[in-house]
Design a protein around this motif. Sequence first.
Motif, PDB file in Angstrom:
ATOM      1  N   GLN A   1     179.096  39.740  71.047  1.00  0.00           N
ATOM      2  CA  GLN A   1     177.749  39.823  70.201  1.00  0.00           C
ATOM      3  C   GLN A   1     176.481  39.979  70.967  1.00  0.00           C
ATOM      4  O   GLN A   1     175.350  40.456  70.809  1.00  0.00           O
ATOM      5  CB  GLN A   1     177.702  38.805  69.276  1.00  0.00           C
ATOM      6  CG  GLN A   1     178.629  39.039  68.126  1.00  0.00           C
ATOM      7  CD  GLN A   1     178.547  37.859  67.172  1.00  0.00           C
ATOM      8  OE1 GLN A   1     178.118  36.781  67.471  1.00  0.00           O
ATOM      9  NE2 GLN A   1     179.500  37.787  66.123  1.00  0.00           N
ATOM     10  N   THR A   2     176.333  38.968  72.108  1.00  0.00           N
ATOM     11  CA  THR A   2     175.372  38.855  73.015  1.00  0.00           C
ATOM     12  C   THR A   2     174.865  40.139  74.096  1.00  0.00           C
ATOM     13  O   THR A   2     173.988  40.441  73.945  1.00  0.00           O
ATOM     14  CB  THR A   2     175.481  37.559  73.786  1.00  0.00           C
ATOM     15  OG1 THR A   2     176.470  37.496  74.367  1.00  0.00           O
ATOM     16  CG2 THR A   2     175.252  36.305  73.067  1.00  0.00           C
ATOM     17  N   ILE A   3     176.126  40.838  74.227  1.00  0.00           N
ATOM     18  CA  ILE A   3     176.118  42.056  75.099  1.00  0.00           C
ATOM     19  C   ILE A   3     175.648  43.128  74.080  1.00  0.00           C
ATOM     20  O   ILE A   3     174.432  43.721  74.451  1.00  0.00           O
ATOM     21  CB  ILE A   3     177.246  42.462  75.702  1.00  0.00           C
ATOM     22  CG1 ILE A   3     177.642  41.396  76.833  1.00  0.00           C
ATOM     23  CG2 ILE A   3     177.204  44.054  76.250  1.00  0.00           C
ATOM     24  CD1 ILE A   3     179.139  41.789  77.446  1.00  0.00           C
ATOM     25  N   TYR A   4     176.046  43.046  72.828  1.00  0.00           N
ATOM     26  CA  TYR A   4     175.519  44.359  71.972  1.00  0.00           C
ATOM     27  C   TYR A   4     173.897  44.007  71.576  1.00  0.00           C
ATOM     28  O   TYR A   4     173.370  44.905  71.599  1.00  0.00           O
ATOM     29  CB  TYR A   4     176.225  44.246  70.725  1.00  0.00           C
ATOM     30  CG  TYR A   4     177.827  44.786  71.038  1.00  0.00           C
ATOM     31  CD1 TYR A   4     178.071  45.775  72.000  1.00  0.00           C
ATOM     32  CD2 TYR A   4     178.723  44.477  69.909  1.00  0.00           C
ATOM     33  CE1 TYR A   4     179.251  46.446  71.883  1.00  0.00           C
ATOM     34  CE2 TYR A   4     180.058  45.042  70.015  1.00  0.00           C
ATOM     35  CZ  TYR A   4     180.202  46.052  71.058  1.00  0.00           C
ATOM     36  OH  TYR A   4     181.409  46.362  71.157  1.00  0.00           O
ATOM     37  N   GLY A   5     173.738  42.660  71.495  1.00  0.00           N
ATOM     38  CA  GLY A   5     172.173  42.301  71.326  1.00  0.00           C
ATOM     39  C   GLY A   5     171.332  42.751  72.585  1.00  0.00           C
ATOM     40  O   GLY A   5     170.429  43.292  72.193  1.00  0.00           O
ATOM     41  N   GLN A   6     171.942  42.650  73.572  1.00  0.00           N
ATOM     42  CA  GLN A   6     171.370  42.836  74.967  1.00  0.00           C
ATOM     43  C   GLN A   6     171.068  44.430  75.104  1.00  0.00           C
ATOM     44  O   GLN A   6     169.856  44.878  75.222  1.00  0.00           O
ATOM     45  CB  GLN A   6     171.877  42.534  76.154  1.00  0.00           C
ATOM     46  CG  GLN A   6     171.024  42.610  77.162  1.00  0.00           C
ATOM     47  CD  GLN A   6     171.788  41.911  78.549  1.00  0.00           C
ATOM     48  OE1 GLN A   6     173.043  41.399  78.204  1.00  0.00           O
ATOM     49  NE2 GLN A   6     171.138  41.806  79.651  1.00  0.00           N
ATOM     50  N   ILE A   7     172.183  45.138  74.590  1.00  0.00           N
ATOM     51  CA  ILE A   7     171.802  46.682  74.505  1.00  0.00           C
ATOM     52  C   ILE A   7     170.999  47.011  73.550  1.00  0.00           C
ATOM     53  O   ILE A   7     170.223  48.105  73.842  1.00  0.00           O
ATOM     54  CB  ILE A   7     173.328  47.439  74.477  1.00  0.00           C
ATOM     55  CG1 ILE A   7     174.161  46.896  75.494  1.00  0.00           C
ATOM     56  CG2 ILE A   7     173.271  48.773  74.398  1.00  0.00           C
ATOM     57  CD1 ILE A   7     175.732  47.499  75.572  1.00  0.00           C
ATOM     58  N   GLY A   8     171.134  46.422  72.286  1.00  0.00           N
ATOM     59  CA  GLY A   8     170.076  46.897  71.190  1.00  0.00           C
ATOM     60  C   GLY A   8     168.660  46.591  71.724  1.00  0.00           C
ATOM     61  O   GLY A   8     167.743  47.542  71.348  1.00  0.00           O
ATOM     62  N   THR A   9     168.462  45.445  72.314  1.00  0.00           N
ATOM     63  CA  THR A   9     166.930  45.191  72.723  1.00  0.00           C
ATOM     64  C   THR A   9     166.634  46.184  73.821  1.00  0.00           C
ATOM     65  O   THR A   9     165.206  46.528  73.895  1.00  0.00           O
ATOM     66  CB  THR A   9     166.961  43.540  73.314  1.00  0.00           C
ATOM     67  OG1 THR A   9     167.586  42.640  72.339  1.00  0.00           O
ATOM     68  CG2 THR A   9     165.637  43.133  73.851  1.00  0.00           C
ATOM     69  N   THR A  10     167.431  46.585  74.782  1.00  0.00           N
ATOM     70  CA  THR A  10     167.044  47.526  76.049  1.00  0.00           C
ATOM     71  C   THR A  10     166.666  48.781  75.235  1.00  0.00           C
ATOM     72  O   THR A  10     165.776  49.211  75.603  1.00  0.00           O
ATOM     73  CB  THR A  10     168.067  47.406  76.927  1.00  0.00           C
ATOM     74  OG1 THR A  10     168.330  46.163  77.334  1.00  0.00           O
ATOM     75  CG2 THR A  10     167.972  48.201  77.946  1.00  0.00           C
ATOM     76  N   GLN A  11     167.507  49.159  74.254  1.00  0.00           N
ATOM     77  CA  GLN A  11     167.407  50.595  73.520  1.00  0.00           C
ATOM     78  C   GLN A  11     165.981  50.350  72.680  1.00  0.00           C
ATOM     79  O   GLN A  11     165.181  51.465  72.893  1.00  0.00           O
ATOM     80  CB  GLN A  11     168.471  50.827  72.666  1.00  0.00           C
ATOM     81  CG  GLN A  11     168.244  52.255  71.924  1.00  0.00           C
ATOM     82  CD  GLN A  11     169.494  52.304  71.033  1.00  0.00           C
ATOM     83  OE1 GLN A  11     170.428  51.760  71.063  1.00  0.00           O
ATOM     84  NE2 GLN A  11     169.419  53.715  70.453  1.00  0.00           N
TER      85      GLN A  11
END
Length: 118
Positions: free
Chosen positions: A95-105
């Motif tokens: 979940q935190t990795i997906y959140g980090q990827i979403g924030t970067t996008q």
Amino acid sequence: MQGNHRGSGIGRLDRSPDRDHGGDIRIVVAPAPHEHRKERVSSYLPWPVKLVLKLGLLVAGFVAVVVLPNYLDCRGQRDAGLFYYGMSVATCTRQTIYGQIGTTQKRFEDIARAIAAR
């Protein structure tokens, strides 16, 4: 030149003084001595193994930069008792990795909109 050994150049085949013509001439052409280079260990490996090693280094770098900090953060949350019922370290990390990827996008999209608005 070392001693009587001649790597390249012009020399006489017969050096006897009693001959009129002084002997036949020979031209010796030899390649220049190459410098001794220490070969890499990887030069003995076949190319598929080299490719796997290079991709492995890339994946290891990605894991070290993205996954490991999130994993350690989730372990700290688990140890502090901050997990919901049924939550695991793997789920938290995902979940935190997906959140980090979403924030970067989202950041890239905001930058693209700001450039397009000029």
